[in-house]
Design a protein around this motif. Sequence first.
Motif, PDB file in Angstrom:
ATOM      1  N   ASP A 142       0.864  -1.173   0.000  1.00 30.03           N
ATOM      2  CA  ASP A 142       0.000   0.000   0.000  1.00 30.03           C
ATOM      3  C   ASP A 142       0.905   1.228   0.000  1.00 30.03           C
ATOM      4  OD1 ASP A 142      -2.217   1.631   0.034  1.00 30.03           O
ATOM      5  OD2 ASP A 142      -3.141   0.695   1.785  1.00 30.03           O
ATOM      6  N   ASP A 143       0.309   2.402  -0.112  1.00 24.79           N
ATOM      7  CA  ASP A 143       1.059   3.645   0.043  1.00 24.79           C
ATOM      8  C   ASP A 143       1.247   3.921   1.533  1.00 24.79           C
ATOM      9  OD1 ASP A 143       1.245   4.310  -2.712  1.00 24.79           O
ATOM     10  OD2 ASP A 143      -0.813   5.066  -2.672  1.00 24.79           O
ATOM     11  N   ARG A 144       2.496   4.097   1.959  1.00 21.68           N
ATOM     12  CA  ARG A 144       2.809   4.392   3.350  1.00 21.68           C
ATOM     13  C   ARG A 144       1.973   3.508   4.289  1.00 21.68           C
ATOM     14  NH1 ARG A 144       1.792   8.559   0.438  1.00 21.68           N
ATOM     15  NH2 ARG A 144      -0.280   8.834   1.364  1.00 21.68           N
ATOM     16  N   PRO A 145       2.151   2.213   4.209  1.00 19.23           N
ATOM     17  CA  PRO A 145       1.266   1.278   4.913  1.00 19.23           C
ATOM     18  C   PRO A 145       1.157   1.530   6.415  1.00 19.23           C
ATOM     19  CG  PRO A 145       3.248   0.166   4.121  1.00 19.23           C
ATOM     20  CD  PRO A 145       3.223   1.497   3.471  1.00 19.23           C
ATOM     21  N   TYR A 151      -3.718  -0.472   9.183  1.00 20.28           N
ATOM     22  CA  TYR A 151      -2.387  -1.080   9.164  1.00 20.28           C
ATOM     23  C   TYR A 151      -2.361  -2.383   9.964  1.00 20.28           C
ATOM     24  CZ  TYR A 151       2.554  -1.869  10.181  1.00 20.28           C
ATOM     25  OH  TYR A 151       3.791  -2.431  10.330  1.00 20.28           O
ATOM     26  N   ASP A 172       5.856  -0.466   1.213  1.00 24.05           N
ATOM     27  CA  ASP A 172       5.389   0.776   0.590  1.00 24.05           C
ATOM     28  C   ASP A 172       5.601   0.638  -0.917  1.00 24.05           C
ATOM     29  OD1 ASP A 172       5.135   3.400  -0.444  1.00 24.05           O
ATOM     30  OD2 ASP A 172       5.765   4.259   1.462  1.00 24.05           O
ATOM     31  N   SER A 174       6.029   2.700  -3.169  1.00 24.95           N
ATOM     32  CA  SER A 174       7.065   3.587  -3.720  1.00 24.95           C
ATOM     33  C   SER A 174       8.469   3.040  -3.498  1.00 24.95           C
ATOM     34  CB  SER A 174       6.943   4.984  -3.110  1.00 24.95           C
ATOM     35  OG  SER A 174       7.265   4.968  -1.733  1.00 24.95           O
ATOM     36  N   LYS A 175       8.615   2.061  -2.618  1.00 20.87           N
ATOM     37  CA  LYS A 175       9.934   1.483  -2.323  1.00 20.87           C
ATOM     38  C   LYS A 175      10.263   0.280  -3.200  1.00 20.87           C
ATOM     39  CE  LYS A 175      10.297   4.365   1.162  1.00 20.87           C
ATOM     40  NZ  LYS A 175      11.178   5.563   1.041  1.00 20.87           N
TER      41      LYS A 175
END
Length: 393
Positions: A142-145, A151, A172, A174-175
Amino acid sequence: MATRPHLFSNVPVFLAASALDEMQRIVVAIEAAAHLPSYREAVLSWAPEIAQRDFGPIGALMGYDFHLDDDGPKLIEVNTNAGGVFLNAVLAKAQKACCSEADRALIGARDNHFEASVIAMFTHEWRRQRGAGSPRRIAIVDDRPEEQYLYAEFVLARQLLLKHGVEAVIGDASKLKYEGGRLRLDGNEIELVYNRLVDFALDGPEHTALRAAYQDGAVVVTPNPHNHALFASKRNLTLLSDPAALEAFGLSPELRSRLTGIPRTTLITPDNLDAAWQSRKDMFFKPLSGHGSKAVYRGDKVTKGVWAEIARGGYVAQSFAAPGQRMIEIDGAPAPRKMDVRLYTYDGQMLLAAARLYQGQTTNFRTPGAVLPLYWPCDHAMPSRSAYKGDAC
């Protein structure tokens, strides 16, 4: 519970087994429609390019949301990344049954049936794309889980997978890195992504690596853009609630009759804008690209400013279907809460069911007495109003 005091309700919701059966029949009919070539062609015609290709997976943990009134269940929407199932599975194991009917309803949740079904589901998704074997490492993405309200559910999902010998990480989006034909997180290869993103087309700049790996078939993603296009696009409801369209697609009369449980839904266009404004009090307006009840408006609450936004396009109008109610006690006083029911399914089969209690226009996870009580079907019939409003419970 310290940071999410209203995540779990302290009351159960009771419902006649016949209502649950009716909801399941609606699910089966929708999934049957989604297999028809002409229906698939129609819904993919307005889907983004990334959704056109079918890699095989059919979508893990679908969510079908229903309102219930005196006329029976009404399907409100379909979700491909439905949250709450792992939380409800834990809650089910903590229950004490108040009666024999409830005890029977809890059996599947108390034993390992749910866990075994989840493991089989991810294995099946893998094999639908890869043919054999099972994934060695799953990423829950997810985005910034860690900042997500649910969470804790990601942690529970990871624990379940680890318990059954599947390496699992929470990541994340984005990672993620895509290099040399491999999708990696923190240097480790990811073979399957359990996708919790609400960027259904993966077109955000922070999702570049996941999008590229998915399009290349380098990673199994479930649910994925193709699954969302077939099942969860709100525009699809304009077809599923149209008997003539369903007949033209070749859906059988018996299955068509089940889908009368979907409120009539129409796309807002310049041609029907005036008529929609006149009948707005009987409508709910939902954005085509929305999620989590964002920018959803009840017609009788729509202001001229909001209507100007709707008039620009990108909305459907859905005939209003009243939610059920459950009476609860807060600070010693009775208080009503609206109620909806979510079926968590895989391949048309129910894995778990839950109710959500809320106040206001839509669910919000933040009001006292609110969300995620366990859903108990009762084997005997109840008077319709008390069954849904809790007067006799």
